[in-house]
Design an enzyme around this catalytic site. Sequence first.
Site, PDB file in Angstrom:
ATOM      1  N   ALA A 211      21.050 -12.669 -71.146  1.00  0.00           N
ATOM      2  CA  ALA A 211      20.803 -14.113 -71.246  1.00  0.00           C
ATOM      3  C   ALA A 211      19.637 -14.364 -72.184  1.00  0.00           C
ATOM      4  O   ALA A 211      19.142 -13.446 -72.844  1.00  0.00           O
ATOM      5  CB  ALA A 211      20.501 -14.678 -69.863  1.00  0.00           C
ATOM      6  N   ASN A 212      19.181 -15.599 -72.283  1.00  0.00           N
ATOM      7  CA  ASN A 212      17.995 -15.919 -73.078  1.00  0.00           C
ATOM      8  C   ASN A 212      17.224 -17.037 -72.383  1.00  0.00           C
ATOM      9  O   ASN A 212      17.625 -17.507 -71.331  1.00  0.00           O
ATOM     10  CB  ASN A 212      18.387 -16.285 -74.518  1.00  0.00           C
ATOM     11  CG  ASN A 212      19.310 -17.476 -74.557  1.00  0.00           C
ATOM     12  OD1 ASN A 212      18.931 -18.575 -74.166  1.00  0.00           O
ATOM     13  ND2 ASN A 212      20.547 -17.262 -74.989  1.00  0.00           N
ATOM     14  N   ARG A 213      16.111 -17.441 -72.982  1.00  0.00           N
ATOM     15  CA  ARG A 213      15.178 -18.345 -72.301  1.00  0.00           C
ATOM     16  C   ARG A 213      15.517 -19.823 -72.415  1.00  0.00           C
ATOM     17  O   ARG A 213      14.735 -20.672 -72.015  1.00  0.00           O
ATOM     18  CB  ARG A 213      13.767 -18.135 -72.861  1.00  0.00           C
ATOM     19  CG  ARG A 213      13.214 -16.762 -72.592  1.00  0.00           C
ATOM     20  CD  ARG A 213      11.817 -16.629 -73.148  1.00  0.00           C
ATOM     21  NE  ARG A 213      11.417 -15.240 -73.203  1.00  0.00           N
ATOM     22  CZ  ARG A 213      11.019 -14.545 -72.137  1.00  0.00           C
ATOM     23  NH1 ARG A 213      10.939 -15.116 -70.961  1.00  0.00           N
ATOM     24  NH2 ARG A 213      10.698 -13.277 -72.263  1.00  0.00           N
ATOM     25  N   ALA A 277      21.792 -22.104 -77.114  1.00  0.00           N
ATOM     26  CA  ALA A 277      21.320 -20.807 -77.597  1.00  0.00           C
ATOM     27  C   ALA A 277      22.399 -19.800 -77.214  1.00  0.00           C
ATOM     28  O   ALA A 277      22.329 -19.147 -76.168  1.00  0.00           O
ATOM     29  CB  ALA A 277      19.988 -20.459 -76.955  1.00  0.00           C
TER      30      ALA A 277
END
Length: 401
Positions: A211-213, A277
Amino acid sequence: MTLQGKRILLIISGGIAAYKSLDLIRRLRERGASVRPVMTAGAQAFVTPLAVGALAADKVFTELFSREDEQDVGHIRLARDCDLVVIAPATADLMAKMANGLADDLASTILLATDKPVLVAPAMNPKMWSHPATRRNHATLLADGIRFIGPASGEMAESGEKGEGRMAEPLEIAAAVEALLDTGPKPLTGRKAIVTSGPTHEPIDPVRYIANRSSGKQGHAIAGELAWLGADVTLVSGPVTIPDPKGVTVVRVERAEEMRDAVLAALPADIAVMVAAVADWRVASASGNKIKKKPGEAPPPLLLTENPDILKTVGHHPKRPKLVVGFAAETQDVAENGRSKLERKGADYIIANDVSPHTGIMGGDRNTVKVIGKSGDEDWPDMDKQAVAERLARLIASHFP
Ligand code: CTP
């Protein structure tokens, strides 16, 4: 007389900024509006009902359980017999009551009973504004469709402390009232928009993922703003923990491929704003079962494969929307990288931002963006993500005269 014939219910709550409400009343009335004031007990400690009533040329309402007032107008009618409710200044306490539906005085009861748009001009100490409780209340109110103007950054009147919390100036509030009460047709009525937002989760096995932030705050705010301007918005959102914006159709997805399918299914559209994102890579063959540690064995290698580029697909699609906007999350060479994405992905605008950890942008509430268009770049000042969304939505609307 841009506000000719408009009826504004002005709620003044307690704070030193209440003195600016006197000027606000004047500004609203000189634009043709009538102003009916409501004051909380706190407000009356800062300015007198006499002064407020004199400037408004109307009765000032202060009590919930006043027999006289109830027979005269009544709190339900007060809440409804207006075109707009403005709260200036709005204290942290009044925001908290609103966010939680409390109704223990006249102002909060009106706010719970009204079916009219509400514009809030907060004013409080910067620490109170940035407190997690106020952050939560602000997010809840935004999700409920409440509009905000300010607060601005600057020095506090009482303490000399610097930071966000100063009430917006009366002229800015009057301008926001004009924009809100603009009864002309909304500029994006009849237009369809697709917005992507949030991160994607790319499974490794049934319990783990890449995942990402990304929080989804920016994309969700943009979707809400486009809807506010009249567009029919489909928001394709990755996994986020924030509430759905008001008035949009939300399609929830997890993986980039699902996001692409949902976006393509929503075509044709007039506008695409790809804010998500999206993970660039996914695990080539995600395991159907949980990958187990085996004593003495090396950790499993993760073989990655490229995900579809959704923005690029949409930017070169036979059903390409008239206006395609992408974002560019960069940690270096923001302008150059942004411009090359504009070309490569077939976008009309790239909204580039520096997401290096020190900026706090990814996951945070503020954003500093560079708007890269075909004819040049524009740097927007640091502002909250809601303000970026408002400005971007207006820029988008300017392409649909
Ligand atoms: N994007 C997309 N699909 C992908 C990757 C990115 O739609 N698979 C979109 C994003 O929503 C954003 C834009 O492309 O609007 C740029 O995303 P960004 O992560 O900044 O760029 P990348 O294309 O991933 O390029 P790089 O990793 O080289 O920075």
